[in-house]
Design an enzyme around this catalytic site. Sequence first.
Site, PDB file in Angstrom:
ATOM      1  CB  SER A 168     -52.441  28.459  51.128  1.00 47.85           C
ATOM      2  OG  SER A 168     -52.016  29.633  50.468  1.00 47.85           O
TER       3      SER A 168
ATOM      4  CB  SER B 180     -52.995  32.413  51.513  1.00 50.22           C
ATOM      5  OG  SER B 180     -53.969  31.414  51.380  1.00 50.22           O
TER       6      SER B 180
ATOM      7  CE  LYS C 238     -48.503  29.820  49.159  1.00 51.75           C
ATOM      8  NZ  LYS C 238     -49.689  30.675  49.397  1.00 51.75           N
TER       9      LYS C 238
END
Lengths: 491, 480
Positions: free
Chosen positions: A156, A180, A81
Site C-alpha cells: 500500500s 506494504s 505516507k
Amino acid sequence: MKVNTPIHEHSLTELSAAIKNKTLSSVEVTQHFLNRIHKHENLNAFLEVHEQQALKQAKWCDNNPESSKDKPLFGVPIAHKDIFCTIDGHTTCASKVLDKFQANYDATVVKKCAHAGMINLGKLNMDEFAMGSTNENSAYGPVANPWNHENCPGGSSGGSASAVSARLAPIATGSDTGGSIRQPASFTGITGIKPTYGRISRYGMIAFASSLDQAGPMTTSVSDAALMLNIMCGYDHNDTTTAQIAVPDFTKNLNNDIKGLTIGIPEEFFGDGLQEDCKLAVEKAIKTYQELGAIIKPIHLPNLSFAIPTYYLLAPIEAASNLARYDGIHYGYRHKDAESLESLYQLSREYGFGKEVKRRILIGTFASSTEYSAAYYKQALIAKKIITNDYKKAFTEVDAILTPTTTSTAFKLNNKDQSPSSLYLSDIYTVSVNLASLPALSIPVGFDHKNLPIGMQLISNRFNEQTILQLGHAYQRATQWHTMYPELYKG
Amino acid sequence: MALDSQNIFLNIGLEIHIQLSTKTKAFSSAPVQYGNQANQNIRIVDVAIPGTLPIVNKEMMKQAIMFGKCVDAQVNQKITFARKHYFYPDLPKGYQITQDENPILVGGSINYELNGKTKQCMLHHAHLEEDAGKSLHGYKKGTSGIDLNRAGQPLLEIVTEPCLESIDDAIAFLKQLHSLVTYLGICDGNMQEGSFRCDVNISVKPSKDAPLGNRVEIKNMNSFKFIQRALQYEIERQVEQINDGQKVHQETRLYNEKKQSTESMRSKENANDYRYFSEPDIPTIWIDEQFIADAISRLPEIPEDRVARYEAAGMQPTDARIIAYQRPMADFADQLIDYGHEIKTIANWILGPISALANKAQIDFASLPISSNDIHDILTKLVNGALSSKMAKEVLEHIWNEQKSVDEIIEKYGLKQLDSEEEIAKIIQDILEKNPNQLAAYRSGKDKLFGYFVGQAMKATQGQANPGKLNKILKEMLSG
C-alpha cells in the site's frame, strides 16, 4: 561529498553534512525536491505538497544553524505516507471517508522526524487504509511506477515507493501490515524495512490491523534506512504495544564483516509461483553472499501455506473493528441524503469507503461473528502461532533468512484479469513476517526482462534488525542496484 | 395448577455497573467529572480520532482490586481487554473496550441482611470497561446531540450468580453492595447521576428443583424503586405467560418508568453480535504482588471485619451491619468506642436520635453539625445521672440546632437533673403536706393516686428530677 552530484542523488548523511557545513542550504535542498515533485506530478505520488510550510521550516533551519545540535538530519526533507496524522495539511489515508480531514496532532513518527530536524514535504498517496498491493485502491487515483508508468508501484505504500524511486524525496515513511513497505520497495527498486512489531510507535498511524501494523522507512540505501531507524524507533508512552527495549545505534555495525553469518534459504519460497527472472536475480544475490563469506543453508518453513489464509482473516477482522469509527457521526465524510441514523451509517459507509475496504470489512465482520469466530478467528490465531514457531525454530539454525520479496515484478496498472484473491496470493512472501512480528528488509537485486526492478527480502529474529541491516549493507557495498533509478528522472 | 406470583421460585442475577472514582478516564487522560458542559471532558482518544490508542488507567485497576479484596474475589494475575462491537452515536470507536476472557476479578461473595438473617450472594466475576457517552435527543429541534464527557469513564461491572431468590433479596443485596462501594470510596454511589446502575436477569420456575427458566434481562436501571417495580411487573408478566401456556422468551427488556412496566427491546434472535475479540492495542497485563499490595494498603478496615468487631463487643448483629457498612457512621461509632462508652448505648444513639435528626435534615454522618465529642459529653452525663435520657435527647437537639457545647446548652435551658435524694425528699415532703386528702386516700388503698403524686413532683421540679430516685423516695414516703 561527491562533486557535481545532483542534490537528489545524495544520501541522507551527505545531505545532512552539506547543510551543516553550509555547502548546501536547507532551502536549496528543499526547493530542489519541491521542484522535482512538481515536475513529476503525473506520478500522482503526492496527495498534498506542503510547499510553503516546508520552505518556511527550511529557511528557519538556515537561519538557526546553532539549533542543529543533536538533530542528525537537520534541514533534510522527508515525505510522509498519508496514514500518519500531521497537524499540517490533511490526513486522509487515501479514503473519501476522511476527505479533507485535519488531524489535530502529529503522529509520534512525524514528531520524531521533526525532532531530528527533518522537513516534511507533504503527504504521500497509498492504498485506501493501507489495503492493497497496487496503490489502485486510493480514492485519489492510482500511482505510477517511475520505471514504467504502465505499471503500478505496488502497495500500500505506493506513493512513498514511487516518490523515493523517482528521487522526489530522499526518504519517505511507509507502513507495513502484510508487506506494504517491502513489496512496493521491491517493485520500485528501493530499500524498505519493516522493523520488529513494537519497535516504532503506532500512535498517530491510522490503524488497519493493529497487531500487525508497523511503520518503517523507505530509502535509497540500507545505510539511510539504518539512520532513519535510529530516529523512528523507541518506546512511546502513547502506544503501550511499543517495546520497552533499548534502541541500538543501527548505523554502528553496518560495516562489520558478514563472514561466518548463516543465511537460511527456505525452499518453500522458491516454488512454482515465482517469476523466473526474480528467481535468477535472487539466486545471484545468494552467490554474492557466498562470495562475501556468508554460509548459505537450505531450511524449511513448512507451514508457509497457512500464511495467506491466516493473514486474510486476522487483518480484516481487526480492520473491520478499527474502521467502525468512520460512521459519519463525529468527523469525516457524512452522506447528505441520510434520513435516519441507520441510513446515515449505511450511506456514509457505502459511499465513504472504496470497494476493497468494504470487501475486507465484510470478510472481517463475518470471520469474527459469534457463529464463525471459532472456525475462523480462533483457528487463525492458532495458525499464527504455528507460523511464528516455524520461524523461531529456523532462527536457532540461521542468523537471517533470504527470500524473494515478491513472486513477480510490478503488476500492470488496470489489470482487469487480476482477481482480489490472486492479488492476496501475491503477498505470500511478505505476510508471514508480520504474523511472526519479525523485522524484514527488501533491497533491489536486479531487473527483469522488462527492465522492472526485482527485490530480495532479508528476515531476522525479533529485535535483531542489525543483522539484516548489516547483510543488506554488505550487499549494497558489493553491488550497484540500489543506486539505479529511472533515466526519465535523472538531471 | 396455575401458578401465581406467590408460589413460584425465582432466580435473579444482577449485573451492576459502578462508575469508579478515578480522576481520569479508563483509557485517556481526560478528567472524570459529572455535570460539566457537554464535551468539555474529552481528549482525542475519547472522540476516536484516527491513530489514537488507549492507555490503561492503573488507578482503575487498583480500585477494582480493593473491591475484590473486600469480597474475597480472586484477582487474576493475567488480565486482558477485549473489544465489544456495536454501532451507536455515543460510542465513537464503534466498539467498547471491555474484558471478556481474563477479567480482573473472579468469584467472591457478599453478605447481606434480610429480615434479621445474614444471607450470602455469590459473585461470578467483575470486569473493567469503559462507559459510553450520552445522546441528547431534541436538544435542538429535529436534531440529536452527542455528549462524550461520560465516554471512556471507567466502570467495574459486577456480575452475580443467579442466586437471589426474591425481590427483597435482590434489593437488600444491592443496598449492601451500594454501601460497600461507597464505603470503599471507589464509587460515589450517586444513582441519579448513573454512578450505580443495574441490569437484572430474572427467570421463574414452578418448583425449587425445576431447571432454570428462560431468562429475561431488564437493562439499565438506576433506582432501587425502579428495580423493585420492574421485577414485580416482570414476575407477574412471566407468570401470566406461563399460565397462558406460552413460553417465556429469552429477551432483553427495558423498564418504562412512566408506565411502570417493562417493554421488549430485542429478542434473542435479534440480539447484537458483539463480535468480541481481544483488544490488540492493549497488551496482556500481568498484575504482580506488589501492585496488589499497593491497592490493598489503601483499604480502610473492611466492613465485614468491622461487623465482626462490633458483634464481638456486644452489638446486635443487625445494628452492627448497618453501622459498619456506612463508613462515616462507623467512624463516628469508633470514636465513641474510643471514649469508652458502652457498645449498645452507642448503637442505640447512632441508629436512634442521631440518625433521626440526620434523616430529617437529609445529611449523612460525614457532615453532621455535631461532633462525637458532644455525644461523648451527653453520654457521660447520662451515665452519671446529671441528665435523664429524655433530657439528653433534648440537649442533643439543641446542640444540633445551635452548635453550642453541652454545658452551654444545659446552662441555657436549665436542663440539670435533680439528683440529690435529700432535695427530692424535701420537695415530696412539701407536696404531701399540701395534699392531705389525697395522701389519706392513697394510704387507705387508692394506689392509683401514685401517678398524681409523681405528676405533682415533676411539676414542682420542672421535670428535672431523676425519675428513678423520685419513684423510689416517693414510694417510701407515701407508705409513711
